[in-house]
Design a protein around this motif. Structure first.
Motif, PDB file in Angstrom:
ATOM      1  N   LYS A   1       7.828   7.089   0.887  1.00 37.28           N
ATOM      2  CA  LYS A   1       8.468   5.779   0.825  1.00 37.28           C
ATOM      3  C   LYS A   1       9.975   5.981   0.723  1.00 37.28           C
ATOM      4  O   LYS A   1      10.442   6.960   0.143  1.00 37.28           O
TER       5      LYS A   1
ATOM      6  N   LEU B   1       2.448  11.167   2.344  1.00 43.23           N
ATOM      7  CA  LEU B   1       2.890   9.779   2.493  1.00 43.23           C
ATOM      8  C   LEU B   1       4.222   9.608   1.778  1.00 43.23           C
ATOM      9  O   LEU B   1       4.382  10.027   0.625  1.00 43.23           O
TER      10      LEU B   1
ATOM     11  N   TYR C   1       3.092  -0.992   8.094  1.00 46.23           N
ATOM     12  CA  TYR C   1       2.844   0.127   7.185  1.00 46.23           C
ATOM     13  C   TYR C   1       3.882   0.141   6.063  1.00 46.23           C
ATOM     14  O   TYR C   1       5.084   0.000   6.327  1.00 46.23           O
ATOM     15  N   ASN C   2       3.418   0.319   4.830  1.00 49.20           N
ATOM     16  CA  ASN C   2       4.345   0.324   3.688  1.00 49.20           C
ATOM     17  C   ASN C   2       4.751   1.730   3.284  1.00 49.20           C
ATOM     18  O   ASN C   2       5.431   1.926   2.283  1.00 49.20           O
TER      19      ASN C   2
ATOM     20  N   CYS D   1      -2.896  -1.283   5.072  1.00 45.02           N
ATOM     21  CA  CYS D   1      -2.053  -2.150   5.900  1.00 45.02           C
ATOM     22  C   CYS D   1      -2.806  -2.660   7.128  1.00 45.02           C
ATOM     23  O   CYS D   1      -2.598  -3.795   7.562  1.00 45.02           O
TER      24      CYS D   1
ATOM     25  N   SER E   1       1.071  -2.078  12.206  1.00 48.08           N
ATOM     26  CA  SER E   1      -0.200  -1.352  12.040  1.00 48.08           C
ATOM     27  C   SER E   1      -1.158  -1.709  13.170  1.00 48.08           C
ATOM     28  O   SER E   1      -2.163  -2.385  12.976  1.00 48.08           O
TER      29      SER E   1
ATOM     30  N   GLU F   1       7.388   3.963   7.955  1.00 48.33           N
ATOM     31  CA  GLU F   1       7.389   2.755   7.128  1.00 48.33           C
ATOM     32  C   GLU F   1       7.949   1.583   7.929  1.00 48.33           C
ATOM     33  O   GLU F   1       8.958   1.717   8.626  1.00 48.33           O
TER      34      GLU F   1
ATOM     35  N   GLY G   1      -3.165   4.941   5.896  1.00 49.78           N
ATOM     36  CA  GLY G   1      -2.536   3.630   5.996  1.00 49.78           C
ATOM     37  C   GLY G   1      -3.491   2.486   6.228  1.00 49.78           C
ATOM     38  O   GLY G   1      -3.095   1.412   6.692  1.00 49.78           O
TER      39      GLY G   1
ATOM     40  N   ALA H   1       3.945   8.396   7.242  1.00 50.71           N
ATOM     41  CA  ALA H   1       2.948   9.463   7.160  1.00 50.71           C
ATOM     42  C   ALA H   1       3.398  10.644   8.010  1.00 50.71           C
ATOM     43  O   ALA H   1       3.703  10.480   9.191  1.00 50.71           O
TER      44      ALA H   1
END
Length: 209
Positions: free
Chosen positions: A49, A47, A79-80, A72, A34, A30, A69, A83
């Motif tokens: 967060k 994925l 990337y939010n 993004c 990207s 995160e 991703g 992964a």
């Protein structure tokens, strides 16, 4: 759909590199930039967060063939999510600038990308629907019909977490499926028998209501 995916992959492989990942290995984290487009070819990716309290939570699971991703990448933002591979796997890595040059300036290529992403969205919707089901047996049955690959690659504790069930409930239901011949082994699931099982369960629910 597979013809579209194969056509896309054949072209994508000419400008990218295939990278092998081990279980628990991170593809990106995160807030990373990207700079690459990642396409999942083999394995299962989760994925994650980071919450405000510092705890990491799983927000989705990805199966091949899917972008990782890509939202993004297309918005050109960091990337939010993070992964990570839940199994050993394989990813096609393409520099973002090269991907845009080859795929974003051709209408046919763009349409194919949209179709592939639409297929991913359909998976997310079905996964969310399965988690919302109240009947545990039906929830597990429907999940096995649509996502048998996940069942074959993860342990019961992880599967229970994905479905929002206790490990005991999952184990009890899977044993019933095995006793009925629905599940032969980790790689063979009789989907026809699963559909029949769901029909029986729904009929039983209607009788008791």
């Amino acid at each position: 759909m597979m013809e579209i995916i194969n056509e896309f992959l054949d072209k994508a492989k000419t400008i990218g590199n295939i990278k092998i990942f081990e279980k628990n290995e991170v593809i990106f984290r995160e807030n990373d930039n990207s700079i690459n487009v990642y396409i999942l070819l083999e394995g299962l990716v989760s994925l994650h967060k980071l919450r405000f309290d510092g705890k990491e939570i799983v927000v989705n699971y990805l199966l091949p063939i899917s972008f990782v991703g890509e939202y993004c990448n297309f918005l050109n933002i960091p990337y939010n999510v993070s992964a990570r591979f839940e199994t050993k796997g394989k990813v096609l890595v393409i520099e973002d600038s090269q991907f845009r040059k080859v795929f974003m300036n051709d209408v046919k290529n763009l349409i194919n990308i949209i179709k592939i992403m639409s297929n991913e969205i359909k998976y997310v919707y079905s996964y969310t629907e399965e988690k919302s089901l109240k009947n545990a047996k039906i929830k597990i049955a429907r999940f096995l019909i649509g996502h048998g690959d996940i069942y074959s690659k993860l342990n019961k504790s992880k599967l229970a977490s994905i479905l929002g069930l206790t490990p005991e409930t999952l184990s009890r239901t899977l044993k019933e499926f095995k006793d009925r011949g629905i599940i032969k082994n980790k790689t063979f699931i009789d989907r026809k028998l699963l559909y029949e099982f769901i029909k029986e369960e729904l009929e039983e629910i209607d009788i008791n209501q």
